[in-house]
Design an enzyme around this catalytic site. Structure first.
Site, mmCIF file in Angstrom:
data_model
loop_
_atom_site.group_PDB
_atom_site.id
_atom_site.type_symbol
_atom_site.label_atom_id
_atom_site.label_comp_id
_atom_site.label_asym_id
_atom_site.label_seq_id
_atom_site.Cartn_x
_atom_site.Cartn_y
_atom_site.Cartn_z
ATOM 1 N N HIS A 72 0.938 -1.137 -0.009
ATOM 2 C CA HIS A 72 -0.062 0.054 -0.015
ATOM 3 C C HIS A 72 0.577 1.177 -0.150
ATOM 4 C CE1 HIS A 72 0.282 0.834 4.340
ATOM 5 N NE2 HIS A 72 0.287 -0.661 4.621
ATOM 6 N N ASP A 74 -0.477 4.339 0.986
ATOM 7 C CA ASP A 74 -0.684 5.250 1.903
ATOM 8 C C ASP A 74 -0.085 5.007 3.281
ATOM 9 O OD1 ASP A 74 -2.499 3.106 2.215
ATOM 10 O OD2 ASP A 74 -3.767 4.148 3.521
ATOM 11 N N ASP A 112 5.783 1.000 7.628
ATOM 12 C CA ASP A 112 4.512 0.772 7.277
ATOM 13 C C ASP A 112 3.967 1.806 6.117
ATOM 14 O OD1 ASP A 112 1.933 -0.527 7.083
ATOM 15 O OD2 ASP A 112 1.369 0.265 9.085
ATOM 16 N N GLU A 137 -5.311 1.794 2.373
ATOM 17 C CA GLU A 137 -5.260 0.399 3.188
ATOM 18 C C GLU A 137 -5.275 0.732 4.718
ATOM 19 O OE1 GLU A 137 -3.329 -2.424 6.010
ATOM 20 O OE2 GLU A 137 -2.804 -0.394 5.545
ATOM 21 N N GLU A 138 -4.924 2.096 5.071
ATOM 22 C CA GLU A 138 -4.989 2.360 6.538
ATOM 23 C C GLU A 138 -6.461 2.788 7.126
ATOM 24 O OE1 GLU A 138 -2.719 1.869 8.656
ATOM 25 O OE2 GLU A 138 -0.821 1.896 7.408
ATOM 26 N N GLU A 161 3.836 -5.962 3.685
ATOM 27 C CA GLU A 161 3.796 -5.414 5.155
ATOM 28 C C GLU A 161 5.095 -5.596 5.930
ATOM 29 O OE1 GLU A 161 1.630 -3.281 6.293
ATOM 30 O OE2 GLU A 161 -0.097 -3.473 5.245
ATOM 31 N N HIS A 339 3.358 2.851 12.657
ATOM 32 C CA HIS A 339 2.647 4.203 12.934
ATOM 33 C C HIS A 339 3.519 4.973 14.318
ATOM 34 C CE1 HIS A 339 -1.470 1.867 11.779
ATOM 35 N NE2 HIS A 339 -0.333 2.020 10.971
#
Length: 370
Positions: A72, A74, A112, A137-138, A161, A339
């Site tokens: 992903h 984003d 991530d 995705e988030e 991931e 994150h």
């Protein structure tokens, strides 16, 4: 094989690292992925690969469909100054780096999942296999949902991931989100009748009790029930009390979304719950051709393969629910830094993950063994 075939092309170590640094340097929180997507398209076009941005914002670079490499674009919000620094003792202790002094990239998304995303783009160009960078995705996984609805099934999928350069993720729990709403008449707080806020908290207490787990049971095998937002109080006209409660439940592979939803709704006495479209759990076999290719490739790169199960949810859940093909999730980075305000990635680990992905893609596309 797809109708669109591409010849493998050389990508140098420096160019591979620069792609990663560029992508991390471009802010790409969910909904703002366009500039990062354009950088990916430019990378593929530079190496004579057809690539474009589709109607939802995904980067599509179809080629040899013996394996689809996808991750992903984003990230979660949050600004972290982007810089390459030498690893220190803290980096080694945090399993970010193996040695003091190696290069570590700091920045939002480095783990991530821009690290896995860039590694897959490089491996796709080097081997001539298919690539998709998905958006959203988030939050809602809108990019992956569009992909499975619109694209033909590949022969295999490697989802990107962070698992660490030696980790192979085979399982994720599913996900179910809902919103509880209740309204009651307003009245003096001395009255014994419960109001809407009490109804909401009462329902959620019942749900948590219904999913109470043995403390010795692995988290991966449990239903995790979490309230994530609540709003309530006297209505604007002063005639009622209103309550809204947003909740999330994680679903182990031993259960499905329907059974979890039924258990939660069985605790309802007053109020209603509306549910979002669920994401099913997934647990892949470690004995597939894809998993074997990763174990061989990791060992050839000097690593000791680790088989992982994650307590969260990823786009792999959606791919497994829609496509009947082998798949795993893989990518560089310590997932404990997902994150986090100190998100960072060892560039040496990134390099190794590119080599692993290149070996795997070569094996799955009919080249030499990993």
């Amino acid at each position: 094989m797809s109708a669109s075939m591409s010849e493998p092309a050389d990508v140098s170590l420096d160019e591979a690292r620069q792609l990663l640094i560029d992508l991390v340097s471009i802010p790409s929180p969910t909904g703002e992925e366009r500039k990062a997507a354009e950088r990916l398209v430019a990378f593929f076009e530079l190496h004579d690969r057809e690539a474009w941005i589709d109607e939802v914002g995904n980067v599509r670079a179809p080629a040899d469909d013996s394996v689809l490499l996808t991750s992903h674009i984003d990230t979660v919000p949050g600004e972290i100054p982007v810089e390459v620094q030498s690893a220190d003792e803290d980096d080694v202790e945090a399993d970010v780096a193996e040695e003091i002094g190696e290069d570590v990239l700091r920045g939002r998304g480095s783990v991530d999942a821009t690290g896995p995303l860039a590694a897959m783009a490089v491996a796709a160009v080097r081997t001539g296999v298919s690539f998709v960078g998905v958006v959203g995705e988030e939050t809602s996984s809108r990019g992956a949902r569009h992909l499975v609805a619109e694209r033909e099934e590949p022969d295999a999928v490697v989802n990107g991931e962070p698992s660490g350069a030696t980790g192979i993720t085979l399982g994720y729990r599913g996900f179910l989100a809902g919103t509880y709403v209740a309204t009651s008449e307003s009245g003096h707080t001395s009255r014994p009748e419960p109001n809407a806020i009490q109804h909401a908290t009462g329902w959620w207490t019942g749900v948590e009790d219904a999913f109470e787990n043995d403390e010795y049971q692995a988290v991966f095998e449990r239903v995790t029930a979490k309230p994530v937002d609540m709003d309530g109080g006297i209505s604007e006209d002063g005639l009622s009390v209103e309550a809204t409660l947003d909740v999330q439940l994680r679903i182990p592979p031993s259960l499905d979304a329907e059974s979890v939803r039924e258990t939660a709704e069985a605790e309802l006495e007053i109020g209603t719950v509306s549910w979002d479209e669920p994401i099913p759990p997934v647990m892949e076999s470690p004995r597939t051709e894809v998993a074997r290719a990763f174990r061989v490739a990791i060992r050839k790169e000097g690593g000791d393969p680790r088989l992982l199960r994650k307590t969260g949810t990823s786009d792999m859940n959606l791919y497994a629910g829609a496509w009947d093909c082998q798949m795993v999730t893989y990518g560089p980075g310590n997932s404990e830094l997902d994150h986090a305000p100190d998100e960072r990635l060892s560039l040496s680990e990134y390099d190794r993950s590119v080599e692993v992905l290149e070996r795997v893609a070569t094996t799955l596309s009919g080249g030499e063994e990993a």
